[in-house]
Every structure is written in C-alpha cells, then in structure tokens.
Scaffold this active site. Structure first.
Site, PDB file in Angstrom:
ATOM      1  CG  HIS A 326      -4.124  -1.196  -8.260  1.00  0.00           C
ATOM      2  ND1 HIS A 326      -5.197  -1.832  -8.755  1.00  0.00           N
ATOM      3  CD2 HIS A 326      -3.427  -0.789  -9.050  1.00  0.00           C
ATOM      4  CE1 HIS A 326      -4.971  -1.403 -10.146  1.00  0.00           C
ATOM      5  NE2 HIS A 326      -4.032  -0.951 -10.619  1.00  0.00           N
ATOM      6  N   GLY A 327      -3.191  -3.073  -4.163  1.00  0.00           N
ATOM      7  CA  GLY A 327      -2.281  -3.064  -2.861  1.00  0.00           C
ATOM      8  C   GLY A 327      -3.507  -3.572  -1.742  1.00  0.00           C
TER       9      GLY A 327
END
Lengths: 469, 315
Positions: A326-327
């Site tokens: 996700h990041g």
C-alpha cells in the site's frame, strides 16, 4: 486521466462510440483500438511512463511464451526469476528505493553508526503496483501450468493496459480478463446501462462522499497536535468511509466502464463495513488484492498446511507484505501487521469457544477495531499515529472541532445516503431504486443522483487515494 | 445502442430542465437572503455606494468597525471583507464595485505573508462567489481561474450553487450569524483568547520568497483603484502574541507604498497590542473591544495622513 475529470467526460463518449460503431467490426482492430486508447488514457498523465508499461508487458509476453514451451525446470525457474526481477525491480525502484535507503540509514544511526543515504527525486508512476501485479499473475499462472499464454501480442498488451482498470484495479487475473479480448462482442443495452449506473454510483462515492469527507479529515489529521480525542474519533470514522468510498468508488467506475465496452471485471468491494469478522472483512475489502496475496504469497509460503505456528507466521507475513504494497512507509507496515495479528487472534478465539454476539454488535465491533487500524494508515508517521491513538483512548480534551459547518453537515448527509444504499444492497436488494421495475422510478433515481453530485460533489480534481499505491 | 442514446437524451433533457428550475429557485433565495455571506457579497457587487470601502479577509471583517470610520472620517463606510478569503476575492469585490462607482477611500487589510503564498487555495475559496458568475460578467475572468474547467462547469446553474446550501439557507432561520445588517459588514467576535494560548510576545520573521502571481494581483488591485481616483490605504492588522519583525511581504509593501504614494499602516509589529490578550478573540482576530480600539486608532491615523481634499476632511 481521472474518472472524475472533464477530460474523461469527453474521452469516454468518443471512445465508446468509436468502439461500437467502428472498431468492433474486427477483433484485432478492436483490441488494437483498446490498446491505443488505453495508452492515450495513461499517457494523458505522463506519457514518459508508458515505456514502463510497454517494457513490463513486453517481458511478460515473451517470458510467458517461453515458459509454456520449455520443459526443463531449472530453465523455467530462471525465466521466472528474470520476470520477477524485472517487475519487482521496477516496482522496487520507483516505489520503495527512497524508503529502504532512508530506513537503512535510520537503522545505522540507531546502532550509533552514521550512514549517508542517497535518496532520489523519483516520481511514482501511477498504478505501477496494479499493473505489475496483473502481469505477474499472468506469468505465475503460466509457470504453475494453470494458464496457457496468448500468442497475440496486441491482445496481451491491451489486457495489461486496459484503461478502465489500469491505474487502480481491480487487479484482474489473466484467466478472467484475457479470454474476453478474444470474444466477439455484441452491444448489449442491459450491460451498457448497468455499466453507466455503476459509474454514476461510483462517482457519487468518490466526489460526494470521499472528497467531501476528506475536507474534514485533512483539517484534523494534518494538525495532530491541535485536536482533541473526540475530533480524532470523528475524523477517523470519516476516514474509514473516505478510503472506502474513494477506492470502492473508483473500482465501481472501473467495473462500470468496462461493462460499457462489453467486459466483465471482478467485484472488488462488497460493503466491507457490514463484515462480522476480520476474515469476512478481507473477503469484502479489495477482493482482487486479497485473493492475489492469498494465491501468490500466502499459499506459496505454505498456507495453513503446516503447524499452527507456521500458519500464523504465513498469515502475518502476508499481511505485512500487503501493508507494504500500500505504500513505502512504516505506517502501512504496521497497519498490515495489526491486521495480521487480528486475523490470528480471531482464529484463536474461534477455537476457544463459540462467542455469540448479536450480529449488529459484531458489525460494530469489527468496524471500531478497523477504524483503529485506519489511524496507522492515515497518519504521516507511526509516532503520529500513536499520538492520535493515545489522544483518542485517553479522551484528551472534550470539545470537538466542527470546522466549516456546511462541510460537516454535507459529510453527514452523504454518509446517511451511502449507509442507506449499502444497507438496501446488503439486506433488501429488491428495493434497489436504480434498478427498480418501474421506468419512472429508475429515471428519477438516476436524475436525483446526478443533481446531488452536481450540487454537493467536490470538484477539485483530487486524485484517488489508491493511485499512490 | 439507439435505446441507450434515446434514454440518455431523455435523462439529459430532464437534467437540463431541473438545472434551470432549481437554479432559478436558488437565485431567488440568494437575492432575498435577509443577511449572511451571500447577502453581503450581493450588496457589495450590486448595491453599495459608500465612500469608504474596507476589503480584506477575516481580519478585515472582524477588526474594522465601519461606524467608527464613518464618525471619524465623516463619510459612509462599508466593510466588504469576508473570512477565509484572499486576493482573488478582493479582486472580485473590486471589479463589482468599480463596475458601478468609484469609492473615495479603499482600505485594504493585508496579512503579513499574503504575497508569499500560492494563490491556488484562495481561488478555490473565492468559489463562494460562483452564484454571481452568470449575472456578473466583471468577475468571470477571475472565477474562471478556479480550475481549468470552471468555465464549462459553471454552465450549470445548479453547479454555481455547489455546496452553498447551508450558508444560503441559514440566514432564513438564524439571524445575524455572519454579522448584523446594522453593523455594515462588520462581524464582531466575542470572548477572549483561550487561556491555554496566553503567552509572551514572540518575535517572528517570514523570509520565504514572494509569489509572483500574488504580487501581480496586488499591483492590479491597488493600481486599478488608483487609476480610478480612489485613495488606497494599506493596513496590516496586529496578531496576538506575535510581533512580525520582518517579512518579505512587508518589505515589498513598504517599497510598493512608497513608489505608489499610498499610505501603509503596519500594526503587526505593535508589541503593545500584540501583548494585550484582552483585545483578542483568538490569536488572529481582535474581539469587539479590540476592534473598537483598533478602528479608533487607525481612523485617527488615516485622518492625520490623508490630504485635506479627500472627503473634505479638516485636520
């Protein structure tokens, strides 16, 4: 190009008419047309990054063909390593280079050593995590002999770059989407009409709910030292719906857009906040990614075939990796880790006994705990997230920041509409007004929804949150 | 395909009719609002004729008491300021006013960093004036800059009221929340700075570079009033517990004022005011007592500064 932009509002009808009236007469022309418009769609943002999609598609196309031909297991493994290195190399460089370089330097400084990390000024190509995972699944399925490669490069390149789902999913499996590029398509009114309705509801979720809520969430989360526990509590609940509507809204628009062109994409969100367990939550939230991690990470790690400890370790690892997807920030790693621990705890609890809570209480409990995890997802750093959690738990301060009363009031209104529609879809689908048996009811519902979006949507051209992943 | 296009055409027709009907209804609500921000903006754009006009953001709206300026300068005064606004809103107010008449004195309240900030968010908040887009050609070029597609979006009457309903309807139920009509655009603030925030005066310096667009807009704002013969007065209001010793904006304003021969009053370095918690409702805004004190002090200074010809003032 963003789905909620004027550019797309011009792009879509032109492409739609050309597709059905001109390009659809021949399969190769149609796929070539889809490839061309998909590249225009992506290149509208930054044409330079088209080279990455092209390169990724090129490598996987030829590796896929070779994997099907070659019987020697060592050579097949070598080919797989080539494609894994290419795809994860690109993803790793563009998305994670700075994160790992900084983390490495921090780790050294914790040990009392100094290490100069060289960070680069890298632009994250939109949707790289999505199309990389899509091409990877194609090659992995061929490697596992679960799927036969295509010999048609145009169809394959169009599959990788299919514009409705190129930048934020759903992450399609080749087995579902690729064969659709070889089907002859007839225009179907019902499918196109459903597609338009899905796009409209997705747009509502994005501009009338997610972007509206984000105004309040940003006002609170961007100034963590200034706000009370109550304000953070409200902002966190708002963020839970913001991220849901941002991503589910985009997915729904992608699904609807694909349907307008006669393609069926997988369902990506199924009203996740009605889940009664964390396991169920993950079967309703970002389904295409959850199943990707299940099939290509959790099961290859051993799944639940080993000891309890091994199963738990596999589960935890899968969620941590999912968090990192996700990041490039420790906040996402912690968020993934907490979800992993919640799944493990839930499994253990279910083995200990049969806890019978009323369904509403279960839904509320899962929602509250999920909101707690969203704090880590939204905060800028782990330290900041911890500060926010502490502020909430200790109920620090007793006043609530409302900010602009108009924004707050419309946020609540949009949530009420969202809840009503999700509730109907979950428990009373026969009442769905957009698909009502009476023509006038359907038209009135669609017209009211458009008027609501025009009147109360936020049109600042904001990016979809998941584009950054 | 024909069926889909036919249904889309029906839907578009319904939407166009609804857009026009609801837009007309909202126009009526806008034009008959008893008070509030839309009434105030409409008054500035369409009706005001006062000799003295005050333009600014929330500090402009709360710190300047028109009645005091009227008494001191002996001319009618209107406070056209609006909270949260910036240069694009000021320019819209200017265009609306100059399209009808030339005020004798224009008091511009400016912030200590106003020329160092990107104008993009200011354009977004100037969207407050969208309901006036179709009826006021003079403000269109400014509002068109809110976004690249604004011009097209504003073809919809309903869109021009986007997100405005709360503040559009509120005056019909609650009077005076944005200031009373009798206060002539002034929005007094009650109370004092929160006890938690009471502290000693801090010396500050803001040395970030100027934003060329903001500078150009200020030049245009002042230049247009001067060209039409208005006396422009630039004022920087005081802040609580903050003494701005220098800022790139203040340096520019000082040079600009000298060059344009415009009086400039800087109170952001006034330690006596900055230290007086009793004058402030919050760190940025004066309360009623502070506003009265400040307005008296400023109007007195203006009176001393202005040439005798203006408004027929006698020292």
């Amino acid at each position: 190009m963003l789905f909620n932009s004027i550019d797309f509002a011009v792009f879509l009808p032109i492409v739609f008419l050309l597709y059905w009236l001109v390009a659809n007469k021949n399969l190769h022309v149609r796929n070539g047309f889809l490839l061309m418009v998909s590249y225009i769609f992506y290149g509208w943002w930054d044409w330079r990054f088209l080279s990455l999609i092209f390169f990724s598609s090129f490598v996987d196309f030829f590796v896929g063909l070779s994997l099907a031909k070659i019987e020697n297991q060592t050579r097949r493994k070598l080919l797989l390593i080539v494609t894994l290195c290419t795809n994860f190399g690109l993803l790793g460089f563009f998305k994670y280079y700075n994160f790992f370089a900084e983390s490495f330097a921090e780790a050294f400084s914790l040990m009392g050593q100094s290490f100069n990390s060289h960070t680069l000024n890298i632009i994250l190509p939109v949707g790289i995590s999505f199309y990389t995972f899509q091409t990877m699944s194609y090659t992995l399925d061929i490697y596992k002999r679960q799927f036969k490669p295509t010999r048609d490069p145009i169809a394959f390149f169009a599959f990788v770059s299919f514009f409705p789902q190129l930048v934020a999913g759903p992450i399609e499996r080749a087995a579902n989407l690729l064969p659709q590029f070889f089907e002859k398509k007839e225009f179907q009114y019902a499918l196109a009409s459903q597609g338009l309705k899905k796009m409209l509801w997705g747009l509502f979720m994005k501009v009338a709910v997610a972007d509206r809520l984000s105004l309040y969430v940003e006002a609170i989360y961007n100034y963590p030292d200034l706000h009370t526990g109550l304000s953070f509590m409200v902002a966190t609940v708002f963020f839970a719906f913001q991220i849901y509507c941002d991503f589910a809204g985009y997915s729904l628009m992608a699904i609807g857009c694909a349907e307008m062109f006669g393609f069926k994409l997988m369902e990506n969100f199924r009203r996740p906040y009605f889940a009664t367990s964390f396991k169920e939550f993950w079967s309703r939230w970002h389904i295409s990614l959850s199943t990707w991690f299940r099939d290509y990470v959790y099961i290859p790690l051993g799944g639940n075939r080993g000891s309890k400890l091994r199963t738990n370790a596999n589960l935890f690892t899968t969620f941590v990796v999912s968090g990192l997807w996700h990041g490039a920030n420790w906040t996402f790693v912690v968020w993934g880790g907490i979800h992993g621990l919640l799944q493990i705890s839930e499994k253990r609890l279910s083995r200990l006994g049969n806890f019978t809570l009323p369904r509403v209480a279960k839904i509320a409990l899962i929602f509250v705990v999920t909101c707690f995890t969203w704090v880590f997802f939204r905060a800028a750093t782990v330290g900041e997230a911890w500060h926010i959690v502490t502020t909430i738990v200790t109920a620090s301060g007793n006043d609530i920041h409302i900010g602009d009363k108009g924004i707050f009031a419309f946020s609540i209104l949009s949530l009420l509409i969202l809840f009503t529609v999700d509730f109907i879809n979950e428990y009373r689908p026969e009442v769905d007004l957009m698909n009502h048996r009476l023509y006038y009811v359907r038209v009135a519902t669609v017209a009211l929804l458009v008027l609501y979006i025009v009147s109360l949507g936020v049109f600042d051209g904001s990016q979809f949150i998941y584009f950054q992943f | 395909m024909k069926r889909l296009l036919k249904n889309l055409l029906i839907l578009l027709t319904i939407l166009a009719v609804a857009d026009l009907t609801l837009g007309a209804l909202l126009d009526v609500l806008r034009d008959h609002a008893p008070d509030g921000r839309y009434q105030k903006a409409r008054y500035t754009l369409e009706q005001c004729r006062e000799d003295i006009v005050i333009i600014g953001s929330s500090r402009g709206e709360s710190n300047y008491v028109p009645e005091i300026f009227e008494d001191s300068l002996n001319a009618p005064c209107w406070n056209a300021s609006r909270g949260g606004q910036g240069m694009p809103f000021f320019r819209c107010m200017q265009e609306g006013i100059l399209a009808r008449y030339t005020p004798r004195i224009v008091i511009l309240n400016l912030e200590t960093r106003i020329l160092q900030q990107d104008l993009t968010p200011d354009y977004e908040v100037a969207g407050l004036l969208r309901p006036f887009y179709s009826s006021h050609a003079e403000i269109r070029p400014i509002l068109d800059r809110i976004s690249p597609h604004e011009k097209w979006l504003l073809k919809s009457r309903l869109y021009s009221y986007n997100s405005s309903f709360y503040y559009l309807l509120r005056p019909y139920f609650f009077e005076g929340l944005d200031g009373h009509l009798s206060d002539k655009g002034w929005k007094p603030r009650e109370g004092n700075v929160n006890e938690r925030l009471v502290k000693d005066v801090e010396n500050l310096t803001y040395d970030s570079p100027l934003d060329p667009e903001a500078v150009a807009e200020l030049d245009l704002l002042v230049g247009k009033f001067l060209d039409r013969g208005s006396q422009v007065i630039l004022v920087v209001s005081p802040d609580y517990a903050r003494k701005v010793e220098s800022s790139t904006t203040l340096t520019y304003l000082q040079d600009f004022a000298k060059k344009s021969r415009v009086p400039l009053f800087i109170y952001s370095d006034d330690t006596a005011m900055a230290a007086n918690a009793g004058y402030f409702a919050d760190p940025d805004h004066l309360n009623e007592t502070g506003a009265v004190f400040f307005s008296k002090m400023l109007s007195h200074e203006i009176r001393q500064t202005l040439p005798t010809g203006i408004l027929g003032l006698a020292h």
